[in-house]
Design an enzyme around this catalytic site. Structure first.
Site, PDB file in Angstrom:
ATOM      1  N   THR A  92      -5.210   7.108  -5.572  1.00 54.37           N
ATOM      2  CA  THR A  92      -5.049   7.395  -4.003  1.00 54.37           C
ATOM      3  C   THR A  92      -4.259   8.535  -3.812  1.00 54.37           C
ATOM      4  O   THR A  92      -4.570   9.430  -3.063  1.00 54.37           O
ATOM      5  CB  THR A  92      -4.954   6.127  -3.132  1.00 54.37           C
ATOM      6  OG1 THR A  92      -6.075   5.203  -3.813  1.00 54.37           O
ATOM      7  CG2 THR A  92      -4.983   6.157  -1.959  1.00 54.37           C
ATOM      8  N   GLU A 105       0.757  -1.100   0.036  1.00 59.65           N
ATOM      9  CA  GLU A 105       0.014   0.085   0.042  1.00 59.65           C
ATOM     10  C   GLU A 105       0.907   1.380   0.012  1.00 59.65           C
ATOM     11  O   GLU A 105       0.523   2.042  -0.793  1.00 59.65           O
ATOM     12  CB  GLU A 105      -0.924   0.006   1.296  1.00 59.65           C
ATOM     13  CG  GLU A 105      -2.003  -1.038   1.100  1.00 59.65           C
ATOM     14  CD  GLU A 105      -3.075  -0.799   0.168  1.00 59.65           C
ATOM     15  OE1 GLU A 105      -2.714  -1.089  -1.014  1.00 59.65           O
ATOM     16  OE2 GLU A 105      -4.176  -0.068   0.249  1.00 59.65           O
TER      17      GLU A 105
HETATM   18  N1  HSE Z   1      -8.008   5.223   3.596  1.00 65.14           N
HETATM   19  C1  HSE Z   1      -7.408   5.096   2.121  1.00 65.14           C
HETATM   20  C2  HSE Z   1      -7.638   6.525   1.607  1.00 65.14           C
HETATM   21  C3  HSE Z   1      -7.905   4.132   1.567  1.00 65.14           C
HETATM   22  O1  HSE Z   1      -8.957   7.086   1.606  1.00 65.14           O
HETATM   23  O2  HSE Z   1      -6.916   7.449   1.058  1.00 65.14           O
HETATM   24  C4  HSE Z   1      -7.506   4.178  -0.129  1.00 65.14           C
HETATM   25  O3  HSE Z   1      -8.338   3.556  -0.900  1.00 65.14           O
END
Ligand code: HSE
Length: 312
Positions: free
Chosen positions: A183, A130
């Protein structure tokens, strides 16, 4: 000792309105299939990837490879592992595509190593993927994939994952407009600081949502699905977000919000007949809008990654 394992790594919804970076849940009927085969050639090989374009077969440039390599660095063995991936949904959807690959790799490699690592340790390995994919080692997607059901990341340092109960009639309806949001980009629009009055509202809703899950209080879940901080900044990336949310709630959804960093919009519903109404309402809202979309409903996946086939 297993020589081969085939797994299903589910999609996931992160944030769940008020729980930015800290609440997530796994989706039941959408995800990736991955295989892991022991080889005499040492190291990690990614043999092929189907179902998505543009993902690298070089293990040092692929999130699954990065996770697998990190595990072999920590737990050395005299064999190698060959991975294949069949992506069931696209990267940049907000449904945890990189998380399914990262968490799937952590789980699959652990199986072939004879399971030396706990779910918490697998989550830490998956967070390495991630970090590359999202620019930050976020755990809300990967923990949902590994643990199943709803999870709360109570702390990042040290990592503490709490598995939350799933009320049995809770269902998901989600629309994935066919655009891609990275993201990394969606995190750049977020504020560094928030007023205390807004923070108070947000953490009160997090408490409400968690309490609602434990007590199966759908009304409380509904009242708590509010995001004061992230949604107002990110919703502009998503075509017709406000319309979809309004129509879903009018059709009986408990609430709706951005799945992860979007563009998928999730709505949670109580029971299958509401699901049908919400599905129809969202479909109608997006009709003739010149944006391609994928609409689906699902139960909440309570078990996380599933083993589909294993050979010794
Ligand atoms: N919690 C993270 C965000 C998840 O919202 O950036 C990414 O998919």
């Amino acid at each position: 000792m297993l020589d081969f394992v085939k797994i299903f790594a589910p999609a996931s919804v992160a944030n769940v309105s008020c729980g930015f970076d800290s609440i997530g849940f796994a989706v039941d009927n959408m995800g990736d299939e991955m295989t892991f085969l022991k080889t005499s050639k040492k190291g990690i090989t990614i043999k092929n990837i189907t179902g998505a374009q543009g993902l690298s077969l070089d293990p040092s440039k692929n999130v699954a490879g990065i996770v697998a390599l990190a595990m072999l660095r920590e737990y050395s063995v005299d064999f190698g592992i060959e991975i294949t991936m069949n992506k069931g949904f696209s990267p940049g959807s907000g449904l945890g595509s990189s998380a399914a690959s990262s968490a799937g790799a952590a789980f699959g490699v652990n199986q072939l190593l004879n399971k030396p690592f706990s779910n918490l340790e697998l989550t830490k390995f998956a967070m390495l993927g991630e970090k590359i994919a999202c620019g930050a080692p976020i755990a809300d997607n990967v923990a949902a994939v590994i643990f199943g059901g709803f999870i709360l990341i109570r702390s990042y340092e040290p990592l503490d994952v709490i598995k939350l109960p799933v009320p049995k009639d809770l269902r998901l309806v989600a629309i994935h407009p066919q655009i891609e949001i990275k993201t990394k980009d969606a995190r750049e629009v977020l504020p560094d600081q928030i007023p205390l009055s807004i923070a108070v509202k947000q953490w009160a809703n997090v408490g409400g949502l968690i309490s609602g899950l434990y007590t199966k209080d759908y009304k409380l879940i509904s009242n708590s699905l509010i995001d004061e901080i992230v949604e107002p900044k990110r919703k502009h990336f998503i075509p017709y977000f406000d319309l979809v949310k309004e129509e879903a709630i009018n059709a009986g959804a408990l609430g709706a919000g951005i799945s992860g960093s979007g563009p998928t919009i999730f709505s949670l519903c109580e029971g299958d007949s509401i699901v049908e109404n919400v599905y129809k309402a969202i479909k109608k809202a997006y009709k003739n809008k010149n944006v391609d979309f994928r609409l689906f409903s699902s139960k909440i996946n309570t078990e996380g990654i599933k083993i589909l086939e294993a050979k010794t």
